[in-house]
Design an enzyme around this catalytic site. Structure first.
Site, PDB file in Angstrom:
ATOM      1  N   ASP A 126       0.825  -1.216   0.000  1.00  0.00           N
ATOM      2  CA  ASP A 126       0.000   0.000   0.000  1.00  0.00           C
ATOM      3  C   ASP A 126       0.857   1.263   0.000  1.00  0.00           C
ATOM      4  O   ASP A 126       2.090   1.197  -0.092  1.00  0.00           O
ATOM      5  CB  ASP A 126      -0.970  -0.018   1.185  1.00  0.00           C
ATOM      6  N   ASP A 178       2.968  -0.640   4.751  1.00  0.00           N
ATOM      7  CA  ASP A 178       2.735  -1.552   5.871  1.00  0.00           C
ATOM      8  C   ASP A 178       1.780  -2.691   5.518  1.00  0.00           C
ATOM      9  O   ASP A 178       1.701  -3.674   6.245  1.00  0.00           O
ATOM     10  CB  ASP A 178       2.280  -0.803   7.140  1.00  0.00           C
TER      11      ASP A 178
HETATM   12  C1  VG1 Z   1      -8.295   0.106   8.283  1.00  0.00           C
HETATM   13  C2  VG1 Z   1      -8.172  -1.373   8.526  1.00  0.00           C
HETATM   14  C3  VG1 Z   1      -7.362  -1.629   9.779  1.00  0.00           C
HETATM   15  C4  VG1 Z   1      -5.995  -0.952   9.649  1.00  0.00           C
HETATM   16  C5  VG1 Z   1      -6.186   0.523   9.351  1.00  0.00           C
HETATM   17  C6  VG1 Z   1      -4.881   1.244   9.085  1.00  0.00           C
HETATM   18  O1  VG1 Z   1      -8.998   0.721   9.330  1.00  0.00           O
HETATM   19  O2  VG1 Z   1      -9.440  -1.977   8.636  1.00  0.00           O
HETATM   20  O3  VG1 Z   1      -7.235  -3.013   9.973  1.00  0.00           O
HETATM   21  O4  VG1 Z   1      -5.251  -1.097  10.821  1.00  0.00           O
HETATM   22  O5  VG1 Z   1      -6.997   0.688   8.181  1.00  0.00           O
HETATM   23  O6  VG1 Z   1      -4.182   0.644   8.045  1.00  0.00           O
HETATM   24  P1  VG1 Z   1     -10.560   1.085   9.239  1.00  0.00           P
HETATM   25  O7  VG1 Z   1     -10.853   1.824  10.491  1.00  0.00           O
HETATM   26  O8  VG1 Z   1     -10.731   1.910   7.985  1.00  0.00           O
HETATM   27  O9  VG1 Z   1     -11.281  -0.210   9.116  1.00  0.00           O
HETATM   28  V1  VG1 Z   1      -3.166   1.585   7.083  1.00  0.00           V
HETATM   29  O10 VG1 Z   1      -2.280   0.560   6.167  1.00  0.00           O
HETATM   30  O11 VG1 Z   1      -4.378   2.421   6.251  1.00  0.00           O
HETATM   31  O12 VG1 Z   1      -2.414   2.622   8.117  1.00  0.00           O
HETATM   32 CO    CO Z   2      -0.778   1.466   5.280  1.00  0.00          CO
END
Ligand code: VG1
Ligand code: CO
Length: 542
Positions: free
Chosen positions: A276, A280
C-alpha cells in the site's frame, strides 16, 4: 528567529484508526497542519531536547509537511531529527528507525491506502518511542489539545535540502538525512535466509511485486532485485509518485487488479505481491491462487520457524477481532497464547513489548512481528519467500496442506464505501439496540449463539476500549462483524466481515463467496443493510 503565531482551533482534528486523515486541501489550509503538530507536541509533554524520526510515503504535500514539522520541532527546542532522504520513509522503516536510534518517537506523513494528490487524501500520525502507533490515551490528549490551541511556535527560515544524505543544522536542531532503505534492508537480512532465497531466484523462481507507485518501490527494488537477484523488472510501478500515478494504493484484488490479472493468467510468475501507500500492508498471490490475509497470517505463523529470525518458535499470536480465527488454530496447535484485539495496529504494541506475542495480523492485509511495532508489507513478502524457498512448494500446495491440517476458515470482507454518515450511524444504532434480543433467534437457517459490541481489556495495562465492532456469532462459530471505518475521509464506510469454518476434508476448495452465501444473506437481513444504506451489494470485496 522563533515565531509565535496566534491561531484558533480547527474542528474535527480527531485521529482515527491510524492518525489524522483528511482531504489534502484541508491540510493545506493555513495553520491546519501546524495546529495539529503543536497539539501533538503539547500532548507528549513538549519536544524540547527530544529526537524524532520524520518521513512519509511521498504523496502530494509530503515534502511541504516535512519542512513545516522540522521548523516547528526546531522552534520547540528538539535536539535532532532523523529524516528519510527526500522526506521518504515507509511506515515500517520509520518504526525501525525510531527503535534503532532509541528516539522519542516519530511523525509519519501518510494516508496509507487512501489515494494521494491535491484532491485526494493526506494524513499524519505519531509513533511512540517503542516504534508503534500512539495508543488511544495519547491520541485523545492530542485531540483535546487541538480544541484549545491558541498559538504555535515555528521558525522563520528557508526550506532545507532534503535530497542530500548527511547532517545539517536547522537553528539549534541537527537534522540527519538518511538513506530510507539501508537500515531497514539490513534488518530484513538479519531475519531471513537470504542465501536460500537467492538460490531459489537463481534457479528460475519468478515474481511480480506491484509497488503501486507508492513508497515501497525503492525498498522492493533494493531487497528483491539487487540483494535477492529477482529478475530486473520484477518490481512494477516502483517509483513513488505524488499522486501514485492515479493508482489507489490499496493492495487488494479490486485495486491491485493489474497484478491479479497477471497472477490468474496463463503466463503468471510463481509469486505475486503488492503493497500500500506507506508500505505496511501486503497482498500475497500465488500462481492462480489468491491468499486471503487471514489465511496468510495463519500460514506465516505456522511456518515462521523456517526463517532464521523465528527459529526459536513463537511466543504467541495476535489478531484483530474481525480477522478470521485461522491463526487461533495454529496457536492452539503450537500450545502458545493467542489474542483478539480491536482493529488498528496500536493495540498490538503492549503485547509485543511485553513479549506475549511474536506475530500479529489483521484481515486488512496487515501482518507483522516483534521486529518493529507496525505492520510490515515487505516483511510478510520476505517471510513468504523464505518459506517457499525452504519448502520448495508452490503457494497453492502450501495453502492446500494448511487447510487439510487445520480446516478452512472461509472469510470475506464486504465494504460499502462513501455511504451517507447519518444512514450508516442509524443502521449501527438500530443494530446495537437489537443485540440483547438476538441470541437464540434463527437467520437463514442458522441460530445465533451470541451478539455483542466488542470491548477489549488490554491484558498488559488493563485499559479498556469499547464499541469496537458489532459481533453476531452463530452456534457453529460462523460470524458476522459490522464496523464503520475509522480511516475514510468521505461519508462513512461500512465494513461487514463474514466468516464460516469448515473442517474438511471434502469442502476445502469452495469459492469463498459461495461458501459464505448463507452468512451474507443473514448479514443483510439482520442489519437491514439495503434499507439503511440504499445499497444491495458492496463495492469492494476482499
Ligand atoms: C483500516 C483497517 C485496519 C488498519 C487501518 C490502518 O482501518 O481496517 O485493519 O489497521 O486501516 O491501516 P478502518 O478503520 O478503515 O477499518 V493503514 O495501512 O491504512 O495505516
Ligand atoms: Co498502510
Amino acid at each position: 528567529m522563533i515565531e509565535t503565531i496566534q491561531t484558533t482551533p480547527f474542528e474535527g482534528q480527531k485521529p482515527g484508526t491510524s492518525g489524522l486523515r483528511k482531504k489534502t486541501r484541508v491540510f493545506m489550509q493555513p495553520h491546519y497542519l501546524e495546529c495539529f503538530v503543536q497539539a501533538l507536541f503539547d500532548a507528549i509533554g513538549g519536544a524540547a531536547g527530544k529526537v524524532f524520526v520524520i518521513g512519509g510515503d511521498g504523496r502530494f504535500y509530503n515534502d511541504t509537511a516535512v519542512q513545516i514539522i522540522l521548523r516547528m520541532a526546531a522552534a520547540q527546542g528538539a535536539k535532532s531529527a532523523i529524516v528519510g532522504q527526500g522526506g521518504l520513509l515507509s511506515t515500517p522503516a520509520a518504526s525501525h528507525l525510531i527503535r534503532l536510534n532509541k528516539t522519542d518517537g516519530g511523525i509519519i506523513l501518510s494516508a496509507s491506502h487512501n489515494p494521494g494528490g491535491i484532491d485526494e487524501d493526506f494524513g499524519i500520525k505519531f509513533n511512540t518511542p517503542n516504534g508503534g502507533p500512539a495508543p488511544e490515551t495519547v491520541t485523545e490528549a492530542m485531540f483535546a489539545a487541538t480544541k484549545t490551541i491558541s498559538h504555535y511556535k515555528t521558525l522563520k527560515t528557508p526550506d532545507i535540502d532534503l535530497g542530500t544524505i548527511g547532517s545539517t543544522q536547522l537553528a539549534e536542531m541537527s537534522v540527519q538525512i538518511v538513506d530510507p532503505v539501508a537500515d531497514y534492508a539490513a534488518l530484513m537480512e538479519s531475519l531471513f535466509d537470504f542465501p536460500a532465497m537467492r538460490a531459489r531466484f537463481a534457479d528460475g523462481f519468478t515474481m511480480r511485486f506491484d509497488a503501486m507507485n507508492a513508497v515501497t518501490g525503492p525498498y522492493a527494488r533494493d531487497i528483491l532485485e539487487t540483494r535477492l537477484g529477482a529478475a530486473k523488472g520484477s518490481v512494477t510501478h516502483g517509483t513513488p509518485l505524488p499522486d501514485f500515478g492515479g493508482m489507489h494504493p490499496d493492495p487488494n484484488p479490486t485495486w491491485a487488479h493489474e497484478l491479479m490479472a497477471e497472477m490468474m493468467g496463463g503466463a503468471a510468475p510463481d509469486f505475486g505481491a503488492a503493497s500500500d501507500g506507506d508500505g505496511d500492508r501486503n497482498m500475497v498471490v500465488g500462481r492462480g491462487v489468491y491468499v486471503s490475509p487471514s489465511d496468510s497470517l495463519a500460514v506465516l505463523a505456522a511456518n515462521a520457524h523456517l526463517a532464521p529470525g523465528y527459529s526459536a518458535g513463537l511466543k504467541g499470536i495476535a489478531r484483530s477481532m474481525p480477522t478470521s480465527a485461522a491463526a487461533d488454530r495454529v496457536a492452539q496447535a503450537m500450545g502458545v497464547e493467542h489474542f483478539e484485539t480491536p482493529t488498528g495496529w496500536k493495540f498490538f504494541g503492549n503485547l509485543l513489548d511485553a513479549g506475549r506475542c511474536t506475530i500479529c495480523g489483521e484481515e486488512s492485509f496487515g501482518t507483522g512481528s516483534d521486529h518493529v511495532r507496525e505492520k510490515d508489507g515487505l516483511w510478510a513478502v520476505l517471510l513468504w519467500l523464505n518459506i517457499l524457498a525452504v519448502r520448495g512448494q508452490s503457494v497453492a500446495e502450501i495453502l492446500t496442506e494448511h487447510w487439510a491440517r487445520y480446516g478452512r476458515n472461509y472469510y470475506s470482507r464486504h465494504d460499502f464505501e462513501a455511504i451517507e454518515t447519518a444512514r450508516a450511524d442509524a443502521m449501527m444504532s438500530a443494530l446495537r439496540v437489537k443485540l440483547p434480543t438476538l441470541p437464540g433467534t434463527e437467520f437463514a437457517g442458522m441460530t445465533i449463539r451470541a451478539a455483542d459490541d466488542f470491548a477489549y481489556t488490554d491484558p498488559v495495562d488493563g485499559s479498556v476500549s469499547k464499541n469496537q465492532g458489532v459481533r453476531i456469532i452463530f452456534t457453529d462459530d460462523s460470524r458476522i462483524v459490522y464496523r464503520l471505518s475509522g480511516t475514510g475521509t468521505e461519508g462513512a464506510t461500512l465494513r461487514v466481515y463474514l466468516e464460516r469454518y469448515l473442517p474438511g476434508p471434502g469442502d476445502l476448495h469452495l469459492d469463498p463467496q459461495a461458501a459464505l452465501a448463507p452468512i451474507i444473506t443473514a448479514a443483510h437481513a439482520l442489519a437491514g443493510i439495503d434499507q439503511y444504506t440504499g445499497r444491495t451489494r458492496p463495492n469492494v470485496i476482499t
